[in-house]
Design a protein around this motif. Structure first.
Motif, PDB file in Angstrom:
ATOM      1  N   TYR A   1      -5.378  -3.306  35.032  1.00 37.72           N
ATOM      2  CA  TYR A   1      -6.440  -2.310  35.030  1.00 37.72           C
ATOM      3  C   TYR A   1      -6.680  -1.523  35.906  1.00 37.72           C
ATOM      4  O   TYR A   1      -6.708  -0.095  35.961  1.00 37.72           O
ATOM      5  CB  TYR A   1      -7.629  -2.909  34.305  1.00 37.72           C
ATOM      6  CG  TYR A   1      -7.733  -3.292  32.818  1.00 37.72           C
ATOM      7  CD1 TYR A   1      -8.383  -2.629  32.013  1.00 37.72           C
ATOM      8  CD2 TYR A   1      -6.874  -4.004  32.134  1.00 37.72           C
ATOM      9  CE1 TYR A   1      -8.490  -2.878  30.641  1.00 37.72           C
ATOM     10  CE2 TYR A   1      -6.697  -4.491  30.967  1.00 37.72           C
ATOM     11  CZ  TYR A   1      -7.676  -3.565  30.115  1.00 37.72           C
ATOM     12  OH  TYR A   1      -7.474  -3.910  28.754  1.00 37.72           O
TER      13      TYR A   1
ATOM     14  N   GLY B   1      -3.439   0.831  36.708  1.00 37.24           N
ATOM     15  CA  GLY B   1      -3.172   1.655  35.660  1.00 37.24           C
ATOM     16  C   GLY B   1      -3.944   2.696  35.534  1.00 37.24           C
ATOM     17  O   GLY B   1      -3.540   3.934  35.380  1.00 37.24           O
ATOM     18  N   PHE B   2      -5.242   2.491  36.052  1.00 34.70           N
ATOM     19  CA  PHE B   2      -6.282   3.624  35.990  1.00 34.70           C
ATOM     20  C   PHE B   2      -6.291   4.671  37.191  1.00 34.70           C
ATOM     21  O   PHE B   2      -6.575   5.732  37.283  1.00 34.70           O
ATOM     22  CB  PHE B   2      -7.688   3.211  35.714  1.00 34.70           C
ATOM     23  CG  PHE B   2      -7.918   2.926  34.202  1.00 34.70           C
ATOM     24  CD1 PHE B   2      -7.918   3.878  33.412  1.00 34.70           C
ATOM     25  CD2 PHE B   2      -7.789   1.766  33.637  1.00 34.70           C
ATOM     26  CE1 PHE B   2      -8.280   3.664  31.965  1.00 34.70           C
ATOM     27  CE2 PHE B   2      -7.967   1.437  32.437  1.00 34.70           C
ATOM     28  CZ  PHE B   2      -8.419   2.359  31.352  1.00 34.70           C
ATOM     29  N   ASN B   3      -5.929   3.815  38.450  1.00 31.18           N
ATOM     30  CA  ASN B   3      -6.213   4.462  39.608  1.00 31.18           C
ATOM     31  C   ASN B   3      -4.912   5.089  40.247  1.00 31.18           C
ATOM     32  O   ASN B   3      -4.677   6.137  41.098  1.00 31.18           O
ATOM     33  CB  ASN B   3      -6.841   3.566  40.664  1.00 31.18           C
ATOM     34  CG  ASN B   3      -8.445   3.313  40.095  1.00 31.18           C
ATOM     35  OD1 ASN B   3      -9.262   4.085  40.317  1.00 31.18           O
ATOM     36  ND2 ASN B   3      -8.467   2.105  39.441  1.00 31.18           N
TER      37      ASN B   3
ATOM     38  N   TRP C   1      -4.409   1.065  23.982  1.00 30.75           N
ATOM     39  CA  TRP C   1      -5.019   1.918  24.923  1.00 30.75           C
ATOM     40  C   TRP C   1      -6.064   1.120  25.776  1.00 30.75           C
ATOM     41  O   TRP C   1      -7.401   0.946  25.139  1.00 30.75           O
ATOM     42  CB  TRP C   1      -5.738   3.270  23.935  1.00 30.75           C
ATOM     43  CG  TRP C   1      -4.855   4.170  23.191  1.00 30.75           C
ATOM     44  CD1 TRP C   1      -4.187   5.281  23.836  1.00 30.75           C
ATOM     45  CD2 TRP C   1      -4.188   3.831  22.093  1.00 30.75           C
ATOM     46  NE1 TRP C   1      -3.610   5.570  22.969  1.00 30.75           N
ATOM     47  CE2 TRP C   1      -3.311   5.063  21.981  1.00 30.75           C
ATOM     48  CE3 TRP C   1      -4.049   2.644  21.093  1.00 30.75           C
ATOM     49  CZ2 TRP C   1      -2.509   4.961  20.718  1.00 30.75           C
ATOM     50  CZ3 TRP C   1      -3.231   2.805  20.145  1.00 30.75           C
ATOM     51  CH2 TRP C   1      -2.656   3.869  19.629  1.00 30.75           C
TER      52      TRP C   1
ATOM     53  N   ASP D   1     -12.799   0.234  28.731  1.00 29.67           N
ATOM     54  CA  ASP D   1     -13.686  -0.609  29.732  1.00 29.67           C
ATOM     55  C   ASP D   1     -14.112  -1.696  28.921  1.00 29.67           C
ATOM     56  O   ASP D   1     -14.471  -1.890  27.779  1.00 29.67           O
ATOM     57  CB  ASP D   1     -15.275   0.309  29.742  1.00 29.67           C
ATOM     58  CG  ASP D   1     -16.106  -0.239  30.828  1.00 29.67           C
ATOM     59  OD1 ASP D   1     -15.610  -1.089  31.529  1.00 29.67           O
ATOM     60  OD2 ASP D   1     -17.054  -0.270  30.527  1.00 29.67           O
TER      61      ASP D   1
ATOM     62  N   PHE E   1      -1.859   4.135  29.469  1.00 28.76           N
ATOM     63  CA  PHE E   1      -2.856   4.415  30.446  1.00 28.76           C
ATOM     64  C   PHE E   1      -3.183   5.935  30.375  1.00 28.76           C
ATOM     65  O   PHE E   1      -2.298   6.723  29.764  1.00 28.76           O
ATOM     66  CB  PHE E   1      -2.538   4.122  31.734  1.00 28.76           C
ATOM     67  CG  PHE E   1      -2.448   2.589  31.882  1.00 28.76           C
ATOM     68  CD1 PHE E   1      -3.747   1.812  32.077  1.00 28.76           C
ATOM     69  CD2 PHE E   1      -1.266   1.880  32.047  1.00 28.76           C
ATOM     70  CE1 PHE E   1      -3.658   0.564  32.245  1.00 28.76           C
ATOM     71  CE2 PHE E   1      -1.553   0.519  32.224  1.00 28.76           C
ATOM     72  CZ  PHE E   1      -2.388  -0.342  32.255  1.00 28.76           C
ATOM     73  N   PRO E   2      -4.411   6.272  30.883  1.00 30.03           N
ATOM     74  CA  PRO E   2      -4.521   7.953  30.857  1.00 30.03           C
ATOM     75  C   PRO E   2      -3.339   8.859  31.330  1.00 30.03           C
ATOM     76  O   PRO E   2      -3.007  10.018  30.693  1.00 30.03           O
ATOM     77  CB  PRO E   2      -5.648   7.920  31.674  1.00 30.03           C
ATOM     78  CG  PRO E   2      -6.465   6.712  31.601  1.00 30.03           C
ATOM     79  CD  PRO E   2      -5.433   5.925  31.367  1.00 30.03           C
ATOM     80  N   LYS E   3      -2.565   8.555  32.359  1.00 32.52           N
ATOM     81  CA  LYS E   3      -1.754   9.233  32.889  1.00 32.52           C
ATOM     82  C   LYS E   3      -0.282   8.745  32.965  1.00 32.52           C
ATOM     83  O   LYS E   3       0.785   9.243  33.487  1.00 32.52           O
ATOM     84  CB  LYS E   3      -2.059   9.487  34.312  1.00 32.52           C
ATOM     85  CG  LYS E   3      -3.275  10.336  34.561  1.00 32.52           C
ATOM     86  CD  LYS E   3      -3.509  10.618  36.043  1.00 32.52           C
ATOM     87  CE  LYS E   3      -4.947  11.512  36.186  1.00 32.52           C
ATOM     88  NZ  LYS E   3      -5.085  11.801  37.629  1.00 32.52           N
TER      89      LYS E   3
ATOM     90  N   PRO F   1      -1.316   4.813  38.691  1.00 35.78           N
ATOM     91  CA  PRO F   1      -0.260   4.503  37.505  1.00 35.78           C
ATOM     92  C   PRO F   1       1.118   4.588  38.117  1.00 35.78           C
ATOM     93  O   PRO F   1       1.981   3.899  37.484  1.00 35.78           O
ATOM     94  CB  PRO F   1      -0.822   5.464  36.425  1.00 35.78           C
ATOM     95  CG  PRO F   1      -1.362   6.347  37.170  1.00 35.78           C
ATOM     96  CD  PRO F   1      -2.207   6.013  38.159  1.00 35.78           C
TER      97      PRO F   1
END
Length: 317
Positions: free
Chosen positions: A295, A298-300, A171, A174, A78-80, A302
Motif C-alpha cells: 500500500y 503503491g500510493f507513494n 482498487w 484506506d 493504484f491511482p497512478k 508506484p
C-alpha cells in the motif's frame, strides 16, 4: 486423531458456518457424537464473495461441482499505476451459500446432528468438548473472556452482467480495497474497509463509475488471532479465532487448515492451539508487513513496482 477411537467424545460445535460444518463432518466420520448449534433458521453464508484457492478441493472435493468461474490473477488499480498479480494456483468462484449446504449434507450423512434456530448464550452442558465456530462476534470467545478483535466491514452487491473474465480487479482504499469479481452469469462489486467509512467509500466509487447494484449485503470481518491458552475442553476455529488473511479479509481456507490441525490433535485442544500458533503467527506478521509495504509503495512510489508479479494467493509467498 491422537486418542484411541474407542474413547469417543460428545462434541458441541457452536455455529453452522463452513468451519463448524467441516469439523462436524469429519468428527462424525470418526464416530464422535457431534451436535451443531446454529442461531439462524437456515444454513448458508450469504454475505461472502466465495473466492477460494484451489486448496478448497483438498478439503471438500465435492465442491468441484459448485465452481462458477476460475481466476488466474488480480489487477490492482493504484491511482497512478496498474499492477497485475498472478496466482501460483487458481482461485475458484463459488456460491458460499451452496458450499455451506453441501458440507451440511455431508455432516448429516456422517451422523452429525444440526440444530437450527438455537442461539447459544451460555455454553451447553453435557459435552466433553466445545468448539466455537460462531463467527466474527463469537459468543464462545466472549464466554472465555478473551480480548475482542478489531473489525473491518465487508459489503457486496451484484450486477446482472455476464462476466467470464479470468481475473479480479481491485482498487486500494484506506483500510482495504474495492473489488470486482467475475462470477460467470453475474458481476460482483464490493469493499472491505473500516466499518465507519466502507459504505461511503463504496457509494462514491459506484456513483463515479455509474454502477447501480441490485441490493447489497454486509458482514463484519474480524482482525486478530485469538485462541484460549489454558482451556483443555474449549477451542475456537475460523472467524471466531480471527483466522482471516490480513490483505484480503478471506478466511475459509485458513479456517479449514486450522480445522485439520484440530482434527489431527483431537481431543487435545492445548496441542491444537500450540500447533496453530506455530503455523499462523509468523505468516500473519509477514503478511501484515507485506500488505503495509504494498500500500505504501503503491500510493507513494508506484514506479518501483513491476507491472506483473506472481504470488501464492493464500500466504503471499
Amino acid at each position: 486423531m491422537t486418542e484411541n477411537h474407542l474413547n469417543y467424545k460428545k462434541v458441541a460445535i457452536i455455529g453452522a458456518g463452513i468451519n463448524g460444518l467441516y469439523l462436524a463432518w469429519k468428527l462424525a466420520e470418526s464416530k464422535q457424537e457431534v451436535t451443531v448449534f446454529e442461531k439462524r433458521d437456515k444454513i448458508g453464508k450469504e454475505a461472502c464473495s466465495g473466492l477460494f484457492s484451489e486448496k478448497i478441493l483438498k478439503f471438500i472435493p465435492e465442491s468441484k461441482e459448485l465452481i462458477q468461474n476460475k481466476i488466474n490473477s488480480v489487477l490492482i488499480h493504484f491511482p497512478k499505476k496498474d499492477v497485475k498479480v498472478e496466482f501460483a494456483e487458481k482461485f475458484f468462484v463459488m456460491d458460499h451459500y451452496k458450499l455451506d449446504n453441501l458440507v451440511a449434507s455431508l455432516a448429516r450423512k456422517a451422523g452429525a446432528k444440526i440444530i437450527l434456530s438455537n442461539p447459544v448464550n451460555f455454553l451447553p452442558s453435557g459435552f466433553d468438548r466445545i468448539i466455537g465456530c460462531d463467527g466474527a462476534d463469537s459468543a464462545v470467545r466472549r464466554s472465555l473472556n478473551l480480548a475482542q478483535p478489531s473489525y473491518r466491514l465487508g459489503i457486496q452487491g451484484f450486477l446482472l452482467e455476464e462476466n467470464h473474465s479470468d481475473y479480479v480487479e481491485t482498487w486500494p482504499v484506506d483500510g482495504g480495497f474495492i473489488w470486482k469479481i467475475p462470477r460467470g452469469k453475474e458481476t460482483e462489486y464490493g469493499i472491505i474497509s473500516s466499518p465507519r467509512e466502507a459504505k461511503a467509500i463504496l457509494d462514491d466509487f459506484l456513483v463515479r463509475s455509474r454502477i447501480t447494484l441490485l441490493g447489497t449485503k454486509a458482514a463484519l470481518v474480524p482482525q486478530g488471532f485469538l485462541m484460549p491458552r489454558n482451556s483443555s475442553n474449549i477451542a475456537l476455529c475460523g472467524d471466531a479465532a480471527g483466522l482471516i488473511k490480513p490483505w484480503s479479509g478471506g478466511g475459509v481456507v485458513w479456517g479449514l487448515i486450522a480445522a485439520d490441525v484440530l482434527l489431527k490433535n483431537f481431543p487435545n485442544f492445548l496441542e491444537y492451539r500450540k500447533e496453530t500458533e506455530r503455523f499462523f503467527l509468523g505468516r500473519i506478521a509477514f503478511s501484515k508487513i507485506m500488505t503495509a509495504a504494498v500500500y505504501f509503495f503503491g500510493f507513494n512510489t508506484p514506479w518501483l513496482f513491476p507491472k506483473k508479479v506472481k504470488i501464492q494467493g493464500d500466504f503471499l509467498v
